[in-house]
Design a protein around this motif. Structure first.
Motif, PDB file in Angstrom:
ATOM      1  N   PHE A 373       0.938  -1.121  -0.033  1.00  0.00           N
ATOM      2  CA  PHE A 373       0.085   0.031   0.041  1.00  0.00           C
ATOM      3  C   PHE A 373       0.858   1.297   0.102  1.00  0.00           C
ATOM      4  N   ALA A 374       1.946   1.016   0.638  1.00  0.00           N
ATOM      5  CA  ALA A 374       2.973   2.166   0.701  1.00  0.00           C
ATOM      6  C   ALA A 374       3.359   2.756  -0.859  1.00  0.00           C
ATOM      7  N   GLU A 375       3.034   2.179  -1.680  1.00  0.00           N
ATOM      8  CA  GLU A 375       3.504   2.637  -3.165  1.00  0.00           C
ATOM      9  C   GLU A 375       2.408   3.435  -3.891  1.00  0.00           C
ATOM     10  N   LEU A 376       1.290   3.689  -3.155  1.00  0.00           N
ATOM     11  CA  LEU A 376       0.413   4.550  -3.647  1.00  0.00           C
ATOM     12  C   LEU A 376       1.044   6.115  -3.339  1.00  0.00           C
ATOM     13  N   LEU A 377       0.610   6.880  -4.263  1.00  0.00           N
ATOM     14  CA  LEU A 377       0.948   8.346  -4.101  1.00  0.00           C
ATOM     15  C   LEU A 377       0.290   8.962  -2.957  1.00  0.00           C
TER      16      LEU A 377
ATOM     17  N   GLU B 102      -6.809   3.732  -7.302  1.00  0.00           N
ATOM     18  CA  GLU B 102      -5.845   2.384  -7.109  1.00  0.00           C
ATOM     19  C   GLU B 102      -4.479   3.073  -6.992  1.00  0.00           C
ATOM     20  N   GLU B 103      -4.328   4.226  -7.347  1.00  0.00           N
ATOM     21  CA  GLU B 103      -2.821   4.914  -7.348  1.00  0.00           C
ATOM     22  C   GLU B 103      -2.760   5.968  -6.481  1.00  0.00           C
ATOM     23  N   LEU B 104      -3.928   6.643  -5.720  1.00  0.00           N
ATOM     24  CA  LEU B 104      -3.519   7.579  -4.946  1.00  0.00           C
ATOM     25  C   LEU B 104      -4.210   7.437  -3.804  1.00  0.00           C
ATOM     26  N   LYS B 105      -3.491   7.631  -2.667  1.00  0.00           N
ATOM     27  CA  LYS B 105      -3.563   7.311  -1.245  1.00  0.00           C
ATOM     28  C   LYS B 105      -5.171   8.263  -1.044  1.00  0.00           C
ATOM     29  N   LEU B 106      -5.262   9.367  -1.371  1.00  0.00           N
ATOM     30  CA  LEU B 106      -6.248  10.297  -1.205  1.00  0.00           C
ATOM     31  C   LEU B 106      -7.715   9.700  -1.533  1.00  0.00           C
ATOM     32  N   SER B 108      -8.055   6.300  -2.441  1.00  0.00           N
ATOM     33  CA  SER B 108      -8.222   4.730  -2.224  1.00  0.00           C
ATOM     34  C   SER B 108      -8.735   4.398  -0.847  1.00  0.00           C
ATOM     35  N   TYR B 111      -5.818   1.191   3.716  1.00  0.00           N
ATOM     36  CA  TYR B 111      -5.403  -0.094   3.844  1.00  0.00           C
ATOM     37  C   TYR B 111      -5.688  -0.511   5.308  1.00  0.00           C
TER      38      TYR B 111
END
Lengths: 897, 554
Positions: A373-377, B102-106, B108, B111
């Protein structure tokens, strides 16, 4: 690079996209990781400096394609401003808007598109001035192709960006398939920011991504102007009614669906709305580079007295240093990026044991692995505290920030360091090993400031730079200091620009083959940007030196310069062009065998001179320098060592003359001496096929010692660079150290070319009559050019052995010489026949033994025998005793006792 | 929608009486700076120097204009497509959605660590605290419990076997008199069923014990963690256990000696031409299961955990894992040979962290269809190329794939495939790479392209990716010595492996960090000491040892 001012540093991370398993590029080599590509592209961003931009400072990659980007950072942003203050007055909006445009125009003029503009990414410094941040993400990631996340927030997405869809990467080229976003997509985002400033709140704050995107789609499909669509909301309409017509016009110009009809950033800057701001604005001045033909004093305004007072009264002297310098010192003061991230809880990755795949097939494809999950921006920016640095520098007095560069006549050798209360401490740290000095924050601080001042006065202060360089060179300023030592001057960029580096030539293929093999462990040099620069610099050199050809090894020579002056190709090229004639004169001729053969022959002589035992052993097993030393000399060791060692080696090499590299060679052999002596031929070949680890600082010290104990004429080479016509007075004739033999005045007592076969046939070097006179103080202890003789009081350090027949000897010889006639010197077993002269010879073994004979080969043969018997420092007088006939130095020896 | 476009640029300049026009095709955007481009033009067309500055300005203006119009045109095209409905706007939005979620923490979902991962965090913090000893002792206690059960099981099973054999002997002796053939068959069948029931009873009992221990242990760990969070002073249980371990009797003389000395030799090597990275190599001669099995370790007669256990436990969730490569056949089970022995070792104590071996194998099995699909795709791509080259070989390969399908074999494991199991209860190992090997490994002429060697490459690559810092590889690609493995065979194989592993390490280290790694080369315990030394003498000739200190006589 702008001064630090009130800015802080911030660090952010993102992950580069990983390549599919084992994919190869068009050249058959494995694909360059995206992180390395980004690293290379990022370098250009460091050169962008503008008061409206957050300065980019550094990038590094850590494990698993994670990138750490350091840049200027300010704690408040436009987003907070809107949140806190709601709507601000129109004059304030205009001010912010104009500053935004200044930043955008600068970016667009430099070919960079922001694509990531949003209220979060517009920071404000303490004086509420705009600082754009994150402006390089789109550029450094090759327009989004090197990362898996989209760049820019959905809300600010320009219509054409949305319509092109998310980035698709071309499998073959690795670049983005869609057309790249133009500067006008930034104008759309700028319009939205302006609109939000007018409204005093964020638009679509509560909408999800899907709804937001549908809103934009709606605008695209509608025939109405987007601004009219916004105005359908009554509150928006009323707010807009309260603003000037000009502001509304600007909004309409920005928020236009059609890109062709949308205004350009430069056009907007000229809009009547910003009339007053334009008047107030101070034009931004580009920084001048070290070698430039532009007038550095152009539009220089001397500060008035009051201004000076005002500025100087600030106690925070550190804030006036450039950001890159402060960040460099921050690192030395114990700043650790990864530790900062860990502390902020950002580097938290999942445990590797949980991420492991559970099944893999023979092609290398794996299955069942988890994504981290750390790989997400994550947009979080972690500020870097300057506390520790300031604490370390708390005792540095204000005067140390502004050292005086005294008149040259007053500077005494020992006072090379700035005089400050702590200078006693500094001179003590100056004696520490180089690696420790390079890590010492206070020492580096003083050195950098000193060098920076000296470099600003280059070329006027070149003698000073030269002198300081003998102490050490701080890594931060090394590129420019090297250029100064290599006497690079003039319109470097103009020269470089005028060379056609684009048209294909016959050497292109070889260059392209060599570059991906040259210092590729170095992250920066392995990036595609570096490869392109490599190619251009190498081509430029080949084209501008038509008498030479491209030899493999030129790439290695280029590498240190390129790595240091990565953003200044022209300087790298200029340094390379100055370096090669100095040390590698004629080495790059199409037929360079004569040059190299002579070089190697002199090298063997030098080995025999300093280490006869090793020389005998290597000769005995037939391990001649031709087998191992050619890459050493052809690349000046740049092919042999990793870059971090080369720079230390070259720091000294650049100060030495063209025969210094030979001494380095001997010192390397000495480090491996024990092993070489115990090895046979095959083991030696194996040893050098993969160079063992060498202690480079010891190597440098040893080679200086070797250099100083070698008579100058011993390394005479006919193919060395001939005497330069211009005698450069600006370089101090500090010592013998820096002068080339060819730079000295020539006379009939000097060396002269020796045929290569003769040279190779001899084991010992030859010494000129001049050197003999000096070393033996035959002409009195007068002015000396040679460091071999250090103490004036000591005995002469040479022993002259006259090997002529006793009759000749008695008729006249040099003062203090002993006579061992060649004919009777050796027993049938090859030992020296004992006699009183031999005893003298044995008792004075530390001295340089000069064998003097007639013009024949007796002297050389005698010297060869001495080497065989293990006598060190044996050399032969060139041209024999006859050369002294005219000097009047020949005397009749005292009668035998 | 092109990224660049070629446009005609024309430039007019005047000299005294003549008007000259320069016309060139310029690719927009320019790849070089305007200045450089102008310099080229000046050279190529022999332009006068007074025109240069003007030309630069004109060209710059031209390039900017054309660049802008190119970008505008591209943008207009993209917008038009959506406006005209050529591209469905909803589809477009749906393409963007996953890109953001799927790519931005903002955007998604945050976790949520699994139960295992939460436990891992707690365990990792405890094992690096004073509670370490307690944890290990507890684990040890549990393992003794399992051991007891296994002993009981073995005794019971043995007893049953004996009883059945007696019954059978007696029955066979009386065939034709008391018993008929059918009776014998019946008896055999009954006995078989009987032993099956008993065995499965024990299996279920064992797994029940494992489950129970695991649950207990985890709960205990969580509780201790909460306790230790609460008060800063050492909790009582630690003190209690401290005193217990302090009270251990001194080791007796024979216990002080290392129980089994295994033949091993270590080397420090440098890799790389210019930049050197330092790594460790170790050649060791032992059975592969010795790396997994816990050896009985007593101090003063009290059985206590082995010191290696501590190392393994502390590094379990670290960035420095230990892996071992094990060669297996192509069936994904634990019924035979070394696989069975390995399974016994795994079951001899409870794995508190990972699922049982059997369960892990089931998970792996689920991946097989997916892998088969990828394989088929790759084969198809390769097949197309191969077909063009040689048409005649297609018949044989076709039959082979048919064969595969008949066996339902697309799910089968092939030579060079590997599966990976994780363990927390083995002695010196965290992960085991099970590499599928076939019999042709025994022949002497395998090349560096052999599937098993490729698998080792893939495993080394994974090790670099997933922080496995110590990897053990069977040097001769065998776990047992057989007759045909002559000295020359062994030397040849060792040389091949050394060279391949060296190559792989250099390859993998190219873009990764400078961390040093340890590779252990394992040779079977049946190897002669002499051969061991021959192999170890080979290492300095293939790898560059780090600078040795030469002892001088003086």
């Amino acid at each position: 690079m702008p001064a630090l001012g009130t800015a802080g540093f911030g660090i952010r991370t993102f992950y580069a996209a990983t390549h599919p398993n084992d994919k190869c590029g068009a050249n058959g080599l494995p694909l360059t990781p995206n992180s390395v590509k980004i690293l290379g592209r990022f370098q250009f961003l460091k050169t962008l400096s503008h008061p409206r931009l957050c300065q980019y400072l550094d990038i590094s990659k850590t494990k698993h394609e994670c990138m750490l980007v350091v840049s200027e950072h300010h704690s408040s942003s436009l987003k907070e401003l809107i949140k806190k203050e709601g709507s601000i007055g129109e004059s304030e909006i205009v001010r912010v808007g104009y500053q935004l445009l200044e930043g955008l125009c600068y970016l667009h003029n430099n070919g960079v598109v922001h694509r990531n503009l949003s209220v979060e990414h517009v920071l404000l410094d303490v004086e509420k001035n705009v600082k754009l941040s994150e402006h390089g993400l789109y550029y450094m990631t090759d327009y989004g192709a090197d990362v898996s996340f989209p760049i820019g927030l959905p809300r600010y997405m320009a219509p054409e960006v949305l319509c092109s869809g998310p980035v698709r990467v071309d499998e073959e080229t690795g670049h983005c398939v869609q057309p790249l976003s133009g500067p006008k997509s930034d104008v759309w985002a700028f319009g939205l920011i302006l609109l939000q400033l007018v409204l005093g709140k964020e638009i679509w704050a509560r909408l999800g991504i899907k709804e937001t995107l549908h809103k934009i789609v709606e605008m695209i499909k509608s025939d109405m102007s987007p601004i009219d669509i916004f105005q359908q909301d009554a509150t928006v309409a009323s707010k807009l009614q309260g603003t000037s017509r000009e502001l509304r016009d600007v909004l309409r110009l920005c928020l236009t669906v059609s890109a062709a009809k949308r205004a350009k950033s430069s056009e907007l800057k000229q809009h009547p709305l910003f009339r007053d701001e334009r008047m107030k604005a101070v034009p931004h001045k580009e920084e001048v580079r070290m070698c430039t033909t532009e007038l550095r004093c152009k539009d220089l305004e001397l500060p008035t007295y009051e201004e000076t007072i005002e500025n100087e009264f600030s106690d925070d002297h550190l804030s006036r240093r450039s950001m890159s310098e402060v960040f460099y010192l921050w690192r030395l003061a114990g700043g650790d990026l990864e530790a900062v991230l860990r502390k902020a809880g950002l580097a938290k990755t999942r445990r590797p044991v949980h991420l492991l795949p559970c099944y893999g097939i023979v092609d290398g494809e794996v299955f069942g692995q988890d994504r981290d999950f750390a790989e997400l921006l994550d947009f979080t920016v972690v500020p870097l505290s300057q506390e520790q640095l300031r604490y370390r520098l708390r005792d540095v007095p204000a005067t140390a920030y502004y050292p005086l560069l005294e008149e040259e006549s007053k500077v005494v050798e020992t006072q090379s360091l700035p005089t400050s209360p702590s200078s006693g401490e500094l001179t003590s740290s100056a004696s520490l090993p180089l690696v420790i000095r390079e890590k010492d924050v206070e020492y580096q601080f003083h050195r950098i400031i000193l060098y920076e001042r000296l470099l600003a006065a280059y070329p006027f202060k070149r003698p000073c730079i030269w002198r300081e360089a003998r102490v050490d060179i701080p890594p931060l300023v090394r590129a420019n200091v090297w250029a100064a030592i290599l006497e690079v001057e003039g319109d470097v960029e103009g020269m470089y620009d005028s060379i056609d580096k684009e048209t294909p030539t016959t050497t292109d293929r070889q260059i392209e083959v060599d570059i991906p093999r040259c210092h590729q462990y170095h992250e920066l040099l392995s990036s595609p940007s570096a490869h392109a620069k490599f190619k251009r610099v190498l081509k430029a050199w080949v084209l501008s030196n038509q008498q030479y050809v491209y030899w493999q090894g030129l790439d290695s020579l280029c590498a240190p310069f390129l790595a240091l002056s990565f953003n200044n190709e022209a300087l790298a090229f200029a340094c390379l062009s100055a370096f090669i004639p100095k040390y590698l004169h004629k080495f790059f001729l199409r037929d360079n065998s004569a040059v190299i053969q002579e070089y190697l022959a002199v090298f063997s002589h030098l080995i025999a001179f300093h280490d006869p035992e090793l020389s005998n052993h290597l000769d005995g097993i037939g391990f001649i320098p031709d087998l191992y030393a050619i890459p050493w000399f052809l690349t000046m060791y740049a092919h042999v060592f990793p870059l971090h060692k080369i720079v230390h080696l070259w720091d000294t090499l650049l100060l030495g003359n063209s025969s210094f590299p030979l001494c380095i060679g001997v010192s390397i052999l000495q480090q491996l001496r024990d092993r070489l002596l115990s090895f046979g031929f095959n083991e030696c070949i194996l040893l050098f096929s993969d160079m063992p680890e060498i202690d480079i600082e010891r190597c440098v010290q040893d080679s200086i010692k070797i250099f100083c104990s070698t008579p100058k004429s011993a390394t005479y080479r006919q193919h060395a660079r001939p005497n330069k016509k211009k005698t450069s007075e600006d370089r101090p004739n500090l010592s013998y150290y820096s002068r080339d033999y060819h730079d000295q005045p020539q006379s009939e007592l000097s060396m002269e070319p020796i045929p290569i076969d003769e040279l190779k046939g001899e084991k010992c070097c030859r010494i000129s009559a001049e050197d003999l006179i000096e070393l033996g103080e035959l002409a009195g202890a007068a002015y000396s050019r040679s460091p071999t003789k250090k103490r004036q009081t000591s005995k002469p350090m040479i022993l002259i052995v006259d090997v002529r027949s006793p009759e000749d000897f008695r008729r006249g010889t040099l003062q203090d010489s002993i006579n061992i006639p060649f004919q009777t010197a050796f027993s049938p077993e090859g030992d020296l026949n004992p006699c009183s002269a031999v005893q003298t010879l044995n008792s004075r073994r530390n001295q340089v033994i000069i064998v003097v004979g007639n013009r024949g080969r007796n002297a050389a043969n005698f010297a060869n025998e001495l080497v065989r018997l293990g006598y060190s420092r044996v050399c032969v007088l060139h041209k024999g005793l006859d050369v002294f006939r005219t000097t009047g130095l020949i005397t009749v020896p005292p009668a035998d006792i | 929608m092109p990224h660049s476009v070629e446009k005609d640029f024309s430039y007019v300049f005047h000299t005294k009486s003549t008007k000259s026009t320069l016309k060139v095709a310029v690719t927009v955007p320019l790849r070089t700076s305007v200045k450089e481009f102008v310099a080229r033009l000046v050279q190529a067309h022999n332009l006068p120097c007074f025109a240069v500055q003007d030309l630069e300005e004109k060209l710059e203006e031209f390039v900017n204009r054309e660049n802008c119009s190119l970008q505008d045109k591209n943008a207009e095209d993209a917008i038009k497509k959506v406006k005209d409905g050529e591209i469905n706007a909803d589809d477009l939005v749906n393409q963007w959605l996953p890109a953001y979620t799927e790519e931005l923490k903002l955007y998604s979902k945050p976790y949520e660590p699994s139960k295992d991962e939460k436990f891992a965090e707690v365990y990792h913090s405890l094992i690096h605290s004073p509670a370490l000893e307690t944890l290990l002792n507890l684990e040890h206690e549990y393992s003794l419990g399992v051991e007891r059960l296994i002993k009981d099981r073995d005794r019971d099973l043995q007893h049953l076997q004996e009883k059945q054999r007696k019954e059978m002997d007696e029955a066979l002796a009386n065939v034709g008199t008391v018993y008929r053939d059918e009776d014998i068959n019946l008896l055999a069948q009954r006995q078989f069923e009987n032993s099956q029931t008993v065995e499965s009873k024990w299996v279920s009992e064992l797994s029940a014990l494992h489950e129970q221990q695991k649950a207990e242990y985890r709960e205990w760990v969580h509780r201790v963690h909460e306790d230790s969070q609460g008060n800063t002073t050492l909790p009582t249980y630690v003190q209690r256990l401290r005193s217990m371990s302090n009270a251990l009797p001194d080791a007796e003389e024979e216990e002080r000696e290392a129980p089994i000395t295994r033949l091993e030799e270590s080397f420090t090597i440098h890799l790389g031409a210019q930049m050197k990275t330092t790594h460790n190599l170790r050649l060791l001669c032992t059975d592969i299961l010795e790396l997994c099995r816990h050896k009985p370790h007593t101090v003063g007669g009290v059985v206590i955990p082995q010191p290696q256990r501590l190392q393994t436990a502390m590094s379990l969730y670290s960035h420095s894992l230990c892996g071992v490569v094990m060669l297996v056949d192509s069936r994904l089970n634990t019924y035979t040979g070394s696989k069975q022995k390995f399974a016994l070792v795994c079951d001899s104590s409870t794995d508190f962290h990972f699922p049982s071996l059997e369960r892990q194998l089931q998970v792996i099995e689920q991946q097989l269809p997916l892998a088969a699909e990828i394989k088929a795709q790759k084969r198809l791509m390769r097949g197309e190329e191969a077909d063009q080259v040689s048409l005649n070989s297609s018949s044989s390969s076709g039959s082979a794939s048919n064969e595969d399908k008949e066996k339902g074999g697309e799910r089968r494991l092939h030579s060079g495939d590997f599966y990976l199991t994780k363990h927390s209860n083995l002695s010196e190992v965290h992960t085991v790479f099970h590499v599928v090997a076939d019999d042709n490994l025994r022949t002497s002429d395998i090349t560096s392209r052999h599937p098993v060697i490729l698998a080792i490459r893939n495993i080394i690559k994974l090790s670099f990716r997933y922080d496995i810092h110590t990897l053990t590889v069977p040097l001769l690609l065998t776990h047992e010595m057989t007759e045909e493995m002559t000295i020359s065979w062994c030397m040849k194989r060792a040389e091949l492996m050394f060279k391949c592993v060296k190559g792989f390490m250099i390859e993998m280290a190219t873009y990764s960090s400078q961390e040093s790694r340890t590779i252990q080369f394992l040779v079977p315990s049946g190897l002669s000491e002499e051969l061991f030394h021959q192999i170890s003498n080979m290492i300095p000739t293939i790898f560059r040892l780090s600078n040795p200190l030469v002892v001088k006589s003086s």
